[in-house]
Design a protein around this motif. Sequence first.
Motif, mmCIF file in Angstrom:
data_model
loop_
_atom_site.group_PDB
_atom_site.id
_atom_site.type_symbol
_atom_site.label_atom_id
_atom_site.label_comp_id
_atom_site.label_asym_id
_atom_site.label_seq_id
_atom_site.Cartn_x
_atom_site.Cartn_y
_atom_site.Cartn_z
ATOM 1 N N PHE A 102 0.930 -1.242 0.076
ATOM 2 C CA PHE A 102 -0.063 0.113 0.079
ATOM 3 C C PHE A 102 0.958 1.289 -0.001
ATOM 4 O O PHE A 102 0.715 2.197 -0.871
ATOM 5 C CB PHE A 102 -0.969 0.028 1.344
ATOM 6 N N LYS A 103 1.883 1.288 0.972
ATOM 7 C CA LYS A 103 2.600 2.522 1.098
ATOM 8 C C LYS A 103 3.742 2.621 -0.111
ATOM 9 O O LYS A 103 4.225 3.591 -0.418
ATOM 10 C CB LYS A 103 3.538 2.370 2.209
ATOM 11 N N LEU A 104 4.017 1.569 -0.859
ATOM 12 C CA LEU A 104 4.804 1.484 -1.985
ATOM 13 C C LEU A 104 4.161 2.231 -3.061
ATOM 14 O O LEU A 104 5.085 3.029 -3.883
ATOM 15 C CB LEU A 104 5.130 -0.045 -2.450
ATOM 16 N N ALA A 105 3.014 2.116 -3.408
ATOM 17 C CA ALA A 105 2.152 2.913 -4.203
ATOM 18 C C ALA A 105 2.457 4.421 -4.036
ATOM 19 O O ALA A 105 2.385 5.503 -4.905
ATOM 20 C CB ALA A 105 0.797 2.470 -4.289
ATOM 21 N N LYS A 106 2.499 4.895 -2.592
ATOM 22 C CA LYS A 106 2.707 6.436 -2.301
ATOM 23 C C LYS A 106 4.290 6.779 -2.286
ATOM 24 O O LYS A 106 4.785 7.769 -1.801
ATOM 25 C CB LYS A 106 1.894 6.579 -1.052
ATOM 26 N N ASN A 107 5.198 5.681 -2.482
ATOM 27 C CA ASN A 107 6.637 5.599 -2.639
ATOM 28 C C ASN A 107 7.016 6.067 -1.001
ATOM 29 O O ASN A 107 7.860 7.059 -0.780
ATOM 30 C CB ASN A 107 7.233 6.895 -3.658
ATOM 31 N N ASP A 108 6.426 5.333 -0.115
ATOM 32 C CA ASP A 108 6.829 5.924 1.278
ATOM 33 C C ASP A 108 6.833 4.696 2.174
ATOM 34 O O ASP A 108 5.809 4.118 2.813
ATOM 35 C CB ASP A 108 5.544 6.823 1.926
#
Length: 171
Positions: free
Chosen positions: A126-132
Amino acid sequence: LILTTGLWALRFLLFTLAVTPVRQLTGWTELARLRRMLGLLAFSYAALHFTCYLWLVNDFSLAAVTKDVVKHPFVLAGMTALTLMLPLAATSTNAMAKRLGAARWKGLHKLVYVVAVVAVFHFWWFKLAKNDTAEPKLYAFLFALLLGYRVVKAWQLRRRRAAAAPSTRAG
């Protein structure tokens, strides 16, 4: 709301896994009484997390969920973690442990490690999609630490048992 309930589900899952190491390291045996409650809190927050997602994102539409799973596969990982938690929650009572027998109950409840891997992966993806990925890396590290502790303890126990076992070789 969705993010917060998901984070608390993951935190309670890690708290549950931390009970044994903390108990063994501190000698605080009463802590073991909290494990079931923490596990059920993890399940409850995961179910609430899914309910909020189903309601607030998809307006209780299964067709919308299906589209979302195709568009965002991390959703499927979250649903998998929740599904794997169902038998753990359902068998969390003393009566179910007795009915299953200690060995089968313990074997089933080792599923919590799979749940933790999938839950951390769900959050990471999930956070990978936000680059975080800083926060998911922290949770992955904590899980690896808890799992590593158990692996080391199991290895030490196996070595002690092997050293204590009588030799079967003819001399």
